[in-house]
Each structure stands twice: as structure tokens, then as C-alpha cells.
Enzyme design. Structure first.
Site, mmCIF file in Angstrom:
data_model
loop_
_atom_site.group_PDB
_atom_site.id
_atom_site.type_symbol
_atom_site.label_atom_id
_atom_site.label_comp_id
_atom_site.label_asym_id
_atom_site.label_seq_id
_atom_site.Cartn_x
_atom_site.Cartn_y
_atom_site.Cartn_z
ATOM 1 N N GLU A 162 0.830 -1.208 0.000
ATOM 2 C CA GLU A 162 0.000 0.000 0.000
ATOM 3 C C GLU A 162 0.867 1.262 0.000
ATOM 4 O O GLU A 162 0.665 2.185 0.784
ATOM 5 C CB GLU A 162 -0.974 0.000 1.169
ATOM 6 N N GLU A 168 -5.339 -8.513 -0.396
ATOM 7 C CA GLU A 168 -6.201 -8.091 0.713
ATOM 8 C C GLU A 168 -7.615 -7.935 0.170
ATOM 9 O O GLU A 168 -7.847 -7.109 -0.724
ATOM 10 C CB GLU A 168 -5.717 -6.785 1.356
#
Length: 500
Positions: free
Chosen positions: A173, A304
Site C-alpha cells: 500500500e 487483501e
């Protein structure tokens, strides 16, 4: 009667077992209490790993486990988690709850957990706050067999033999908690860092995962690939094996999220509508990837995914602990069917997270453990692992309680395993209607059918007082016909049929 057509002779792609992967982060009670209790715990364990949790996870054939994060990964300095536990550095987990992280679960403990599970390893490296040298030395510490400072340090800490790292994420991320980077800046950092994720064994390649987009940030995907593919980098073997994608289902939006257990019919359909958005994300990001990688050598890695609701009342909001209902079971079934259907591009996916966090398959409380409705969906879908996706279609109608959040009533996917056994998984998104399905097989005779199902009312869940309320039950509603099989799927259910 709903028509379904299956052509077992038209094999479309291999459903990688890694699509059924899981994610474990130093977050809340996922690692500590959930998986790792320490060697001296009164809870039954093997080398600190909870026996009940490990056995339950082995039963659903967990194929791969991602660790140590998540946002935690880009603040994790691996040398803090090696050596004698009493000497390991204690830090504050600034991302998740502000609690003390004592680093008693580190590299050696992770590989021990994966050994017990019999699963592959997915390490997420620290690009956000770590150095190239730190990442290079971690790879050397884990995988080099020979004379080197890191290999000697590993042996000093009790592991003479190196481990096998199957996948390595170069940052996490990085558009957000991993450094708030722009895509071109991250891509240049990726090019540099991945150079030093070396294959120390000639017969084993560590597959490198590049940080991909958050939800529908198609600009990130395009810009990262444009930078990474500039100046002949693709000519290097294994420079990029996967590009990640993160997507969570928030029925009420990122800020509010909504309760995991207190919701009405409208929110039910709203949640499933948002789960179905995964299909569009895969298609649109996949189309951009096709521009640079038409042969689909680079896998889409959805490392995710899952539901993200407001944490349970009375719990630490930084621990992201939430209950799990039939709504989560439907989200799991829908999403896994989507991954199966796109298995030509999607090569791995990791449910967030494996124990006690977000859409967990297991919840623990002290020495007690329960399997969630999501666990039971993974239990039924495990037969798709490493099987061949075959051509299938099913008639659908649009359902819902208003005009805004309309969804198809059914989703499905079909595979044939190495023994020639067919596995059909179907979800019924309706809260009220059963559907009778006539599945026609193209040039394939059915001799036997058996089934299993997870079904209940929409808010049904397992609790520590009633741990078997929602579970997999035998399904006898299917019958063999001249052209295939007929079955009726009840409302709010996930069904698995095995055909021979």
C-alpha cells in the site's frame, strides 16, 4: 426452472491453489492470542502455535500465508524479531491500537507456523521505511545456503538450513500507509528494490509482487506498469511476477462501515452489490495489465480482500475485531466464484485476515475457538484448488429491495480436478426465494452427485456459546438426470456439488 450449461471439455484456465490464500498481520489478536500463544501457554500448542487453530486451518488446506502485513510491513524491521526473545526490541504498534509489540513472533516463528500448516510462504518486505540493504539482507538471511554473514546469523539463531520463500512483496500500500508515494516514484523504487531480492538457489525463483492499486485507482496501475516496463526491464527474468490489488467491502462507506451483525435487507443487498464490484475491478485492471503483459505472465494478486465493518462494541477499535455472519459467507462465496472465473489473470488472493481480524475464518477467546461461516465456505471451496476452470453459465435475474442495489440472484463457478471429479459452487443471494436449477452437461455423463451446503438466515453466526450454529451440512437435494443434474438451492446459501 433456471438453466445452467457446463462444458467440462472446455478447460479455460488453472485455478491456482494460492487463490485460496490468507493474510496474517501484527494487528489486534491475529498473531498474538489467535495463532501464537508462546511455548509456556496453558493453551495446547506446538512450539507456541495454537494446536486447535493450526488443525482447523490445515482442514481447509490453507495454501499460502502472507506476513507480516499490511501497513505493519512497511514499519517492520526484521532484525527486531530474531534472536533470544528476551533480547528482542519492544516497539509500539503505531498503526494498530498503540499496543506494545514485543517481537516474540518473528521470522523463525513464521516459518515454523508455515511448516505446521504445510503451506507456502509470502513475505511482505519493508520498502516504506526500510532500506535496500535491509531487504536484501532479509532475503539472504531466509534463503542463502553457504558462507555469509546473514547465513551465519540465521544458524546462530537456531536454523542452520535456509527456508523457502515462495513470494515476496516489495512494499505494501505504498500509495497510502506504505509511504504516500506517487505511482511513478513507487515504480522506480520497485525497480531498485526488486533487483536485490535475489534467487540464491538456481532451482527456485522467489516470485516478486509489485504494489498495485487501491480499489479502482486505474491510473496507479497504468503509471506503475508504464514506469516498470520502460527501458527493457521486462527482459530480465522474474522482475515482476505479480501486481497486487486491494479491495474491501464497506456497505456504508469507508468512514461509517456499518455493523457486522445489525443490518437489514437493504444493507444485505448493498453489501453483496459491493462484493460483486470485484468482477469489474479485475476486468478493468486486467485490461490495463493486458496492454503491457498480453501473455498474462504477471499475475493479479488480490492480497487483501473481504468485508470491513465497524469493530465489535467494547473492543479496541485498532484491533478490527468483527463478528461473521451468513452475509460474510455469501461475500466469500461470491468473491471466490469471481476469482475462479478470472483465474487466467488472478493467480493469488489472500483473505483479510485469518484469525480475529476483519473477515476471519477463525475467532478465539482464551482457550476457546470457533469456525466462522466464512471458514465453512472455504472448507467447501477447497476442492477448486489447482483444478481446471471449465466453461459454465447460469441464467440469472436481478433481485433486491429497491432500485439502487440490484444484484443477480445466483453466481457460480465449475472446475474439474486431476481425478476427473467435477466441483460446482453456487451462491443464492436472495433472502426469500429458492431456485430450481437444471444443469446440462455437454458430452459428459453424470453417474453420481453428492452435495454440502451452508445456509441460514442472514444474521446467523457462530458464537462461543453456540459454536456450531452455522456449519456445513449434507445436501441431498440434487439428482442425476439424462443430461446432467437438477437441484434446488434455498435462499441465503452457498452450495457445493461434487459430480462423478
Amino acid at each position: 426452472m433456471t438453466k445452467m450449461v457446463i462444458n467440462p471439455n472446455r478447460k479455460l484456465s488453472r485455478i491456482n491453489k494460492e487463490i485460496y490464500g490468507h493474510f496474517s498481520e501484527h494487528l489486534g489478536r491475529c498473531i498474538y492470542e489467535g495463532i501464537y500463544v508462546g511455548e509456556n501457554s496453558p493453551i495446547e500448542n506446538v512450539n507456541g502455535m495454537r494446536t486447535d487453530v493450526v488443525e482447523a486451518l490445515k482442514a481447509i488446506r490453507v495454501p499460502i500465508l502472507r506476513w507480516p502485513g499490511g501497513c505493519f510491513a512497511d514499519e517492520y524491521h526484521w532484525k527486531d524479531g530474531i534472536g533470544p526473545k528476551e533480547n528482542r526490541k519492544k516497539i509500539v504498534n503505531t498503526h494498530w491500537g498503540g499496543v506494545v509489540e514485543d517481537n516474540s513472533f518473528g521470522t523463525h516463528e513464521f516459518f515454523e507456523l508455515c511448516r505446521q500448516l504445510g503451506c507456502e510462504t509470502y513475505i511482505n518486505g519493508n520498502l516504506g521505511s526500510g532500506t535496500v540493504q535491509e531487504m536484501q539482507e532479509w532475503v539472504e538471511y531466509m534463503t542463502f545456503e553457504g558462507v555469509s554473514p546473514m547465513a551465519e546469523l540465521r544458524e546462530k539463531n537456531g536454523s542452520k538450513e535456509p527456508w523457502k520463500v515462495d513470494f515476496f512483496g516489495v512494499g505494501n500500500e505504498n500509495w497510502g500507509c506504505g509511504g504516500n508515494m506517487n505511482p511513478d516514484f513507487y515504480a522506480n523504487e520497485y525497480r531498485r528494490y526488486q533487483t536485490y531480492v535475489r534467487d540464491y538457489k538456481a532451482d527456485h525463483h522467489i516470485q516478486k509482487i509489485c504494489c498495485g492499486a487501491n480499489v479502482d485507482d486505474y491510473e496507479w496501475t497504468k503509471d506503475v506498469l508504464a514506469t516498470c516496463y520502460r527501458h527493457s526491464l521486462p527482459a530480465q527474468h522474474g522482475f515482476m511476477d505479480g501486481l497486487s490489488l486491494h479491495y474491501y467491502v464497506h456497505p456504508e462507506g469507508w468512514e461509517i462501515k456499518g455493523s457486522a451483525t445489525d443490518f437489514d435487507e437493504k444493507v444485505w443487498y448493498k453489501t453483496l452489490y459491493k462484493a460483486l464490484f470485484m468482477d469489474e475491478l479485475i476486468r478493468r485492471h486486467g485490461a490495463i495489465m493486458d496492454e503491457y503483459d498480453p501473455e498474462k505472465k504477471v499475475g493479479m494478486i488480490v492480497d487483501e480482500w473481504g468485508t470491513w465493518f465497524t469493530c465489535e462494541p467494547g473492543t479496541n477499535p485498532g484491533f478490527l475485531y468483527q463478528q461473521n455472519t451468513m452475509r460474510d459467507a455469501l461475500v466469500a462465496g461470491i468473491t471466490l466464484n469471481i476469482f475462479n472465473k478470472h483465474s487466467d489473470r488472478v493467480k493469488m488472493a489472500n483473505l483479510a485476515q485469518i484469525v480475529n481480524v476483519l473477515q476471519a475464518v477463525i475467532l478465539t477467546e482464551g482457550d476457546k475457538m470457533i469456525k466462522t461461516p466464512t471458514y465453512h465456505v472455504f472448507d467447501m471451496y477447497k476442492y477448486h484448488q489447482d483444478s481446471d476452470l471449465v466453461d459454465s453459465s447460469i441464467e440469472t435475474e436481478t433481485i433486491g429491495v429497491d432500485d439502487e442495489w440490484r444484484v443477480p440472484n445466483l453466481t457460480e463457478s465449475v472446475s474439474v480436478d486431476a481425478d476427473g471429479v467435477m466441483h460446482i459452487t453456487v451462491t443464492n443471494l436472495s433472502l426469500e426465494e429458492s431456485y430450481s436449477v437444471d444443469a446440462h452437461m455437454v458430452d459428459w455423463n453424470v453417474n453420481e452427485v453428492k452435495g454440502e451446503i451452508v445456509t441460514d438466515e442472514m444474521r446467523a453466526m457462530n458464537t462461543f456459546e453456540d459454536p456450531e450454529h452455522v456449519t456445513v451440512k449434507k445436501y441431498d437435494g440434487a439428482e442425476v438426470t439424462e443430461s446432467g443434474v437438477k437441484f434446488t438451492i434455498p435462499p441465503c446459501s452457498v452450495l457445493h456439488l461434487e459430480l462423478r
